[in-house]
Design a protein around this motif. Structure first.
Motif, PDB file in Angstrom:
ATOM      1  N   ALA A  61     -14.021 114.324  10.929  1.00 56.98           N
ATOM      2  CA  ALA A  61     -13.235 114.069   9.907  1.00 56.98           C
ATOM      3  C   ALA A  61     -12.047 113.388   9.862  1.00 56.98           C
ATOM      4  O   ALA A  61     -11.399 113.491  11.018  1.00 56.98           O
ATOM      5  CB  ALA A  61     -12.811 115.964   9.349  1.00 56.98           C
ATOM      6  N   TYR A  62     -11.218 112.989   8.882  1.00 59.09           N
ATOM      7  CA  TYR A  62     -10.207 112.412   8.868  1.00 59.09           C
ATOM      8  C   TYR A  62      -8.998 112.804   7.894  1.00 59.09           C
ATOM      9  O   TYR A  62      -9.530 113.370   6.610  1.00 59.09           O
ATOM     10  CB  TYR A  62     -10.435 110.905   8.447  1.00 59.09           C
ATOM     11  N   SER A  63      -7.850 112.586   8.249  1.00 56.51           N
ATOM     12  CA  SER A  63      -7.044 113.138   7.167  1.00 56.51           C
ATOM     13  C   SER A  63      -6.666 112.073   6.224  1.00 56.51           C
ATOM     14  O   SER A  63      -7.367 111.091   6.204  1.00 56.51           O
ATOM     15  CB  SER A  63      -5.424 113.150   8.120  1.00 56.51           C
ATOM     16  N   ILE A  64      -6.050 112.383   5.153  1.00 52.93           N
ATOM     17  CA  ILE A  64      -5.939 111.291   4.187  1.00 52.93           C
ATOM     18  C   ILE A  64      -5.344 110.055   4.377  1.00 52.93           C
ATOM     19  O   ILE A  64      -5.596 108.878   3.963  1.00 52.93           O
ATOM     20  CB  ILE A  64      -4.968 112.013   2.798  1.00 52.93           C
ATOM     21  N   SER A  74      -5.005 106.075  -4.674  1.00 52.91           N
ATOM     22  CA  SER A  74      -6.519 105.817  -4.990  1.00 52.91           C
ATOM     23  C   SER A  74      -7.525 106.644  -4.340  1.00 52.91           C
ATOM     24  O   SER A  74      -8.484 106.808  -4.856  1.00 52.91           O
ATOM     25  CB  SER A  74      -6.539 104.192  -4.519  1.00 52.91           C
ATOM     26  N   ILE A  75      -6.979 106.928  -3.140  1.00 59.75           N
ATOM     27  CA  ILE A  75      -8.148 108.027  -2.282  1.00 59.75           C
ATOM     28  C   ILE A  75      -8.303 109.262  -3.338  1.00 59.75           C
ATOM     29  O   ILE A  75      -9.436 109.860  -3.367  1.00 59.75           O
ATOM     30  CB  ILE A  75      -7.567 107.965  -1.058  1.00 59.75           C
ATOM     31  N   ILE A 120      -9.418 117.063   3.922  1.00 57.67           N
ATOM     32  CA  ILE A 120      -9.854 116.350   5.011  1.00 57.67           C
ATOM     33  C   ILE A 120     -11.187 115.657   4.498  1.00 57.67           C
ATOM     34  O   ILE A 120     -11.811 116.105   3.597  1.00 57.67           O
ATOM     35  CB  ILE A 120     -10.286 117.092   6.434  1.00 57.67           C
ATOM     36  N   VAL A 121     -11.401 114.521   5.140  1.00 55.27           N
ATOM     37  CA  VAL A 121     -12.629 113.685   4.594  1.00 55.27           C
ATOM     38  C   VAL A 121     -13.474 113.720   5.728  1.00 55.27           C
ATOM     39  O   VAL A 121     -13.183 113.328   6.893  1.00 55.27           O
ATOM     40  CB  VAL A 121     -12.180 112.068   4.053  1.00 55.27           C
ATOM     41  N   ALA A 179     -18.752 111.203   5.069  1.00 57.13           N
ATOM     42  CA  ALA A 179     -18.386 110.825   3.707  1.00 57.13           C
ATOM     43  C   ALA A 179     -17.383 109.542   3.581  1.00 57.13           C
ATOM     44  O   ALA A 179     -17.658 108.739   2.584  1.00 57.13           O
ATOM     45  CB  ALA A 179     -17.595 112.060   2.931  1.00 57.13           C
ATOM     46  N   LEU A 180     -16.660 109.213   4.549  1.00 58.92           N
ATOM     47  CA  LEU A 180     -16.158 108.035   4.691  1.00 58.92           C
ATOM     48  C   LEU A 180     -16.770 107.028   4.770  1.00 58.92           C
ATOM     49  O   LEU A 180     -16.647 105.780   4.096  1.00 58.92           O
ATOM     50  CB  LEU A 180     -14.920 107.994   5.745  1.00 58.92           C
TER      51      LEU A 180
END
Length: 64
Positions: free
Chosen positions: A9-12, A25-26, A45-46, A50-51
């Motif tokens: 997962a990734y942070s914004i 935009s995100i 988190i993404v 999904a990203l």
């Protein structure tokens, strides 16, 4: 020898860096459902999948 653990997962901020898009935009893409995200505690988190899907679908849309 250390093996890198794949990111799940990734942070914004990381999503912004990976996609070259700004935070507004995100968050708009999350709000409209084009980008899937999860809230854990106070953080958004993404998931990595999904990203990947978001970037692929955006690239496909530009080609079409």
């Amino acid at each position: 020898m250390h093996h890198a653990i794949p990111k799940r997962a990734y942070s914004i901020s990381q999503v912004c860096e990976a996609s070259s898009l700004g935070k507004s935009s995100i968050y708009e893409h999350i709000r409209t459902g084009r980008l899937k995200a999860k809230r854990i505690g106070g953080r958004t988190i993404v998931p990595a999948e999904a990203l990947d899907e978001f970037i692929t679908s955006a690239a496909d849309a530009r080609v079409a």
